[in-house]
Design an enzyme around this catalytic site. Structure first.
Site, PDB file in Angstrom:
ATOM      1  N   GLY A 185       0.852  -2.234   4.714  1.00 32.71           N
ATOM      2  CA  GLY A 185       1.204  -3.415   5.461  1.00 32.71           C
ATOM      3  C   GLY A 185       0.144  -4.422   5.826  1.00 32.71           C
ATOM      4  N   GLY A 186      -1.044  -4.444   5.206  1.00 30.11           N
ATOM      5  CA  GLY A 186      -1.998  -5.507   5.487  1.00 30.11           C
ATOM      6  C   GLY A 186      -2.325  -5.603   6.966  1.00 30.11           C
ATOM      7  CB  THR A 215      -0.870  -0.001   1.281  1.00 29.06           C
ATOM      8  OG1 THR A 215      -1.618  -1.205   1.334  1.00 29.06           O
ATOM      9  CG2 THR A 215      -1.792   1.186   1.373  1.00 29.06           C
TER      10      THR A 215
END
Length: 523
Positions: free
Chosen positions: A417-418, A335
């Site tokens: 970073g999920g 992202t």
């Protein structure tokens, strides 16, 4: 390095994107205008992380906080073969909402904020850089090295990662002439053409060739509405995030649970400080994996999750003396987060993504647009609330935050970073709010990452190597299975912060873990 100004500031994960946005601010553009120019530039210089073929969420503040949800939806049918894959053509199974969100944001900028900038003003610089080229970023070199076996199997990515059959190396130039043509086309015809126009027709033909299940009609149905933010009371102010299908609900739950924990008493950076953060988000991620879905697809009163009794129960479930077990599957994602504050004090935050680094690995025809693999975020079980269905949006990792203090101070922050997004945000928020740290110290504070990452398949608690040795030992004593990773590791995300003090002075900084930049207009 912190950039400060009484006028305007910007921070993005790449210096060229920050400069592009700052040129717009210098010329009298709004914070939204700056974000649009910066995001277009990132497509040209940071294509492994973001681009026109992804999703995007906005958090905007003028006199109120509002959000824009640019999340693409599933098509009316599954890919050929009946399953969605993680990479390749069968992962191109949801539309891209980013440019729909650009249009919604641009409408606010032009019709409410008085912007005089058109698409040509905002996209031409990025088109020129995509055509002429720029030095390949350190971040792309890192990720293409990590993903080399995958990239070899996805020939469309060779356009980004190789030149004349040789892998790009430090100092080489990245050129994207096809993307440059697409950006010029959008500059002339407007971003609506992405969904209903010549570009949309090209995408529809590419969907047919890929057999991914999407059609031009699916693309035309994509929307990016303004959506009311969700929020919780935290200390002496209010913390905001984006409503589902964003995972922001669980970031807020975890932060609200910390209201019941004595962070100041246990000490900044102590083992108990990190323990409280880890255990709070551990619960949140468990609930997310079971609950998070598109609220438009089925009835769900998600706001009840933020009621006081629910939050108290979350806090009570945290054992001060022992870590709870953890063996949940992770949600990796990559992202970009960026933000700008303009001369009128209005702030726009934009978080945009292709889901995994390099997205699906598929370019659509000769457009130069790399499509996301966000459809891989659907749950494979047909009984799960987040299962695939026609027109449904997948559960989403993107979640930008802002905090409005009662005394007039404001902070805007986010990260890549999920699963790591809420974890890093908790560190940033507690440093800024609970411990009143300046933004550079908040960004430098050692971070943690719970669970699986891009790099391995372990379920342990990863700690940056500059964390205090006594803290690391204390976390082990509390039952956390710890692993030490390098200090300022890219595993813990590239975050950014804009802070505005009570007098209106702005400060901006991007993460020292990356190659971003904060810039400010001279006073």
């Amino acid at each position: 390095m912190i950039a400060t100004s009484s006028r305007a500031v910007i921070c993005t994960p790449h210096a060229d994107a920050s400069a592009a946005g700052m040129r717009i601010l210098e010329a009298g553009g709004t914070a939204i205008d700056a974000m649009l120019a910066a995001s277009a530039m990132l497509a040209a210089v940071f294509p492994h992380m973001t681009g026109l073929g992804g999703d995007a969420l906005w958090m905007i503040h003028d006199k109120q906080v509002r959000t824009i949800v640019g999340i693409g939806q599933a098509g009316q049918r599954l890919p050929e073969g009946g399953t969605i894959t993680v990479r390749g053509p069968a992962s191109v199974a949801s539309t891209a909402g980013a440019l729909a969100s650009w249009q919604t944001a641009a409408n606010i900028s032009r019709h409410e904020w008085g912007s005089r900038f058109g698409w040509a003003d905002l996209l031409t610089d990025a088109a020129s850089v995509a055509a002429a080229g720029s030095e390949v970023s350190r971040s792309q070199l890192f990720w293409q090295t990590l993903r080399r076996p995958l990239i070899e199997q996805l020939p469309d990515l060779h356009r980004l990662c190789k030149r004349e059959g040789q892998w790009l190396r430090e100092g080489d130039t990245l050129r994207q002439p096809e993307l440059a043509n697409t950006l010029r086309h959008l500059a002339k015809h407007g971003v609506e053409d992405f969904y209903q126009g010549e570009l949309a027709e090209a995408f529809g033909a590419a969907f047919d060739r890929l057999g991914c299940g999407l059609t031009a009609a699916d693309l035309a149905a994509t929307r990016a509405p303004q959506v009311a933010p969700i929020s919780v009371r935290y200390r002496e102010g209010r913390l905001y995030n984006v409503a589902p299908p964003s995972q922001g609900l669980y970031t807020l739950q975890a932060m609200a649970a910390l209201q019941y924990k004595p962070l100041a008493a246990v000490g900044n950076g102590s083992a108990l400080y990190y323990h409280y953060l880890v255990e709070a988000i551990k619960q949140g991620l468990l609930r997310r994996n079971a609950q998070l879905c598109d609220p438009l697809s089925q009835p769900w009163d998600f706001s009840a999750s933020l009621e006081d009794a629910r939050i108290q129960a979350c806090a009570d479930a945290i054992d001060d003396q022992r870590a709870a077990p953890w063996n949940e599957p992770g949600r990796p994602a990559d992202t970009v987060w960026m933000a700008a504050t303009d001369g009128e004090g209005r702030t726009a935050c934009l978080i945009q993504s292709l889901f995994h680094d390099f997205g699906s690995g598929c370019m659509l025809g000769d457009t130069g647009v790399l499509w996301q693999n966000r459809a891989a975020g659907f749950n494979a079980s047909p009984e799960h609330v987040n299962c695939w269905a026609p027109g449904k949006r997948p559960a989403h990792t993107l979640n930008p935050s802002c905090y409005l203090a009662d005394d007039g101070r404001r902070w805007f922050f986010g990260t890549q970073g999920g699963d790591g997004q809420p974890q890093t945000q908790m560190v940033l928020a507690t440093q800024l709010i609970d411990f009143q740290q300046p933004i550079d110290q908040a960004l430098l504070t050692p971070r943690f990452l719970l669970g699986r990452s891009f790099f391995d398949s372990t379920d342990n608690l990863k700690l940056e190597g500059d964390m205090n040795a006594a803290t690391i030992e204390g976390l082990g004593t509390l039952g956390h299975e710890v692993e030490i990773i390098p200090a300022r590791s890219p595993m813990t995300g590239h975050a950014g912060i804009i802070a505005i003090d009570a007098a209106g002075r702005r400060s901006a900084m991007h993460d020292p873990r990356g190659e971003g930049a904060g810039l400010g207009l001279p006073d």
